[in-house]
Design a protein around this motif. Sequence first.
Motif, PDB file in Angstrom:
ATOM      1  N   ALA A  44     -15.465  10.677  14.026  1.00 13.01           N
ATOM      2  CA  ALA A  44     -14.404  11.117  14.728  1.00 13.01           C
ATOM      3  C   ALA A  44     -12.901  10.793  14.069  1.00 13.01           C
ATOM      4  N   LEU A  45     -12.716   9.897  13.702  1.00 17.95           N
ATOM      5  CA  LEU A  45     -11.461   9.380  12.969  1.00 17.95           C
ATOM      6  C   LEU A  45     -11.235  10.307  11.440  1.00 17.95           C
ATOM      7  N   LEU A  46     -12.470  10.593  10.997  1.00 16.05           N
ATOM      8  CA  LEU A  46     -12.671  11.529   9.822  1.00 16.05           C
ATOM      9  C   LEU A  46     -11.987  12.745  10.135  1.00 16.05           C
ATOM     10  N   ARG A  47     -12.704  13.433  11.222  1.00 16.06           N
ATOM     11  CA  ARG A  47     -12.294  14.564  11.768  1.00 16.06           C
ATOM     12  C   ARG A  47     -10.758  14.780  11.996  1.00 16.06           C
ATOM     13  N   ARG A  48     -10.181  13.823  12.675  1.00 16.15           N
ATOM     14  CA  ARG A  48      -8.983  13.771  12.888  1.00 16.15           C
ATOM     15  C   ARG A  48      -8.183  13.608  11.901  1.00 16.15           C
ATOM     16  N   GLN A  49      -8.419  12.873  10.936  1.00 16.27           N
ATOM     17  CA  GLN A  49      -7.605  12.939   9.557  1.00 16.27           C
ATOM     18  C   GLN A  49      -7.690  14.274   8.830  1.00 16.27           C
ATOM     19  N   HIS A  50      -8.896  15.132   8.938  1.00 12.64           N
ATOM     20  CA  HIS A  50      -8.957  16.358   8.335  1.00 12.64           C
ATOM     21  C   HIS A  50      -8.218  17.307   9.212  1.00 12.64           C
ATOM     22  N   GLU A  51      -8.093  17.192  10.402  1.00 12.82           N
ATOM     23  CA  GLU A  51      -7.052  18.150  11.259  1.00 12.82           C
ATOM     24  C   GLU A  51      -5.636  17.712  10.920  1.00 12.82           C
ATOM     25  N   GLN A  52      -5.241  16.538  10.952  1.00 16.80           N
ATOM     26  CA  GLN A  52      -3.780  16.309  10.432  1.00 16.80           C
ATOM     27  C   GLN A  52      -3.746  16.621   9.164  1.00 16.80           C
ATOM     28  N   ILE A  53      -4.345  16.549   8.116  1.00 15.92           N
ATOM     29  CA  ILE A  53      -4.062  17.223   6.828  1.00 15.92           C
ATOM     30  C   ILE A  53      -3.905  18.861   6.990  1.00 15.92           C
ATOM     31  N   ALA A  54      -4.601  19.436   7.716  1.00 13.52           N
ATOM     32  CA  ALA A  54      -4.394  20.700   7.674  1.00 13.52           C
ATOM     33  C   ALA A  54      -3.150  21.017   8.381  1.00 13.52           C
ATOM     34  N   ARG A  55      -2.840  20.409   9.552  1.00  8.72           N
ATOM     35  CA  ARG A  55      -1.357  20.696  10.062  1.00  8.72           C
ATOM     36  C   ARG A  55      -0.451  20.225   9.098  1.00  8.72           C
ATOM     37  N   THR A  56      -0.251  19.185   8.614  1.00  4.81           N
ATOM     38  CA  THR A  56       0.620  18.963   7.663  1.00  4.81           C
ATOM     39  C   THR A  56       0.720  19.789   6.280  1.00  4.81           C
ATOM     40  N   ARG A  57      -0.449  20.575   5.887  1.00  3.62           N
ATOM     41  CA  ARG A  57      -0.379  21.644   5.107  1.00  3.62           C
ATOM     42  C   ARG A  57       0.228  22.909   5.610  1.00  3.62           C
ATOM     43  N   GLU A  58       0.165  23.243   6.768  1.00  6.18           N
ATOM     44  CA  GLU A  58       0.757  24.261   7.392  1.00  6.18           C
ATOM     45  C   GLU A  58       2.090  24.081   7.472  1.00  6.18           C
ATOM     46  N   GLN A  59       2.577  22.902   7.896  1.00  5.06           N
ATOM     47  CA  GLN A  59       4.103  22.551   8.069  1.00  5.06           C
ATOM     48  C   GLN A  59       4.577  22.570   6.665  1.00  5.06           C
ATOM     49  N   LEU A  60       4.067  22.286   5.588  1.00  2.22           N
ATOM     50  CA  LEU A  60       4.423  22.275   4.363  1.00  2.22           C
ATOM     51  C   LEU A  60       4.614  23.853   4.021  1.00  2.22           C
ATOM     52  N   ASP A  61       3.706  24.397   4.249  1.00  2.00           N
ATOM     53  CA  ASP A  61       3.782  25.929   3.698  1.00  2.00           C
ATOM     54  C   ASP A  61       4.943  26.540   4.576  1.00  2.00           C
ATOM     55  N   ASP A  62       5.228  26.313   5.786  1.00  2.81           N
ATOM     56  CA  ASP A  62       6.285  26.782   6.868  1.00  2.81           C
ATOM     57  C   ASP A  62       7.689  26.362   6.184  1.00  2.81           C
ATOM     58  N   VAL A  63       7.873  25.044   5.620  1.00  4.61           N
ATOM     59  CA  VAL A  63       9.196  24.696   4.879  1.00  4.61           C
ATOM     60  C   VAL A  63       9.174  25.396   3.687  1.00  4.61           C
ATOM     61  N   ARG A  64       8.131  25.579   2.862  1.00  2.00           N
ATOM     62  CA  ARG A  64       8.250  26.237   1.762  1.00  2.00           C
ATOM     63  C   ARG A  64       8.668  27.721   1.735  1.00  2.00           C
ATOM     64  N   HIS A  65       8.273  28.511   2.863  1.00  2.00           N
ATOM     65  CA  HIS A  65       8.810  29.662   3.065  1.00  2.00           C
ATOM     66  C   HIS A  65      10.087  29.705   3.848  1.00  2.00           C
ATOM     67  N   HIS A  66      10.783  28.766   4.534  1.00  2.00           N
ATOM     68  CA  HIS A  66      12.011  28.650   4.706  1.00  2.00           C
ATOM     69  C   HIS A  66      12.893  28.208   3.627  1.00  2.00           C
ATOM     70  N   LEU A  67      12.576  27.539   2.819  1.00  2.00           N
ATOM     71  CA  LEU A  67      13.441  27.145   1.502  1.00  2.00           C
ATOM     72  C   LEU A  67      13.416  28.521   0.777  1.00  2.00           C
ATOM     73  N   ASP A  68      12.412  29.076   0.633  1.00  2.00           N
ATOM     74  CA  ASP A  68      12.293  30.400  -0.315  1.00  2.00           C
ATOM     75  C   ASP A  68      13.175  31.479   0.389  1.00  2.00           C
ATOM     76  N   ALA A  69      13.284  31.492   1.835  1.00  2.00           N
ATOM     77  CA  ALA A  69      14.354  32.476   2.463  1.00  2.00           C
ATOM     78  C   ALA A  69      15.804  32.031   2.253  1.00  2.00           C
ATOM     79  N   LEU A  70      15.741  30.713   2.218  1.00  2.00           N
ATOM     80  CA  LEU A  70      17.398  30.323   1.925  1.00  2.00           C
ATOM     81  C   LEU A  70      18.013  30.392   0.491  1.00  2.00           C
ATOM     82  N   SER A  71      16.832  30.517  -0.234  1.00  2.00           N
ATOM     83  CA  SER A  71      17.249  30.538  -1.843  1.00  2.00           C
ATOM     84  C   SER A  71      17.657  32.034  -1.882  1.00  2.00           C
ATOM     85  N   ARG A  72      17.223  32.757  -1.074  1.00  2.00           N
ATOM     86  CA  ARG A  72      17.860  34.415  -1.165  1.00  2.00           C
ATOM     87  C   ARG A  72      19.130  34.611  -0.639  1.00  2.00           C
TER      88      ARG A  72
END
Length: 88
Positions: A44-72
């Motif tokens: 169960a802990l391993l599944r939670r860790q994988h879920e957290q990793i997936a959420r963190t990757r999504e958040q990182l992608d969002d930040v990258r998109h925002h930074l890309d928009a700001l750079s324009r």
Amino acid sequence: MSDAAWVALLDRFERDLDDATAEFTPWSPPTTPLPAELTERAGALLRRQHEQIARTREQLDDVRHHLDALSRVPATRTDAPAYLDVDG
């Protein structure tokens, strides 16, 4: 590692998952096999860790998109007057 040490390690992993501000501290892998009665908890802990990793990757992608928009956004010119339309 005894059963108690495994329980303490799993407790630590749970605390780390529950506390987003927890700082990473290294840990040593156990030298004994995981006791069978703790297998479900560890899974169960391993599944939670994988879920957290997936959420963190999504958040990182969002930040990258925002930074890309700001750079324009064009840089402001300091050598030209700037006007503010307060009427609309």
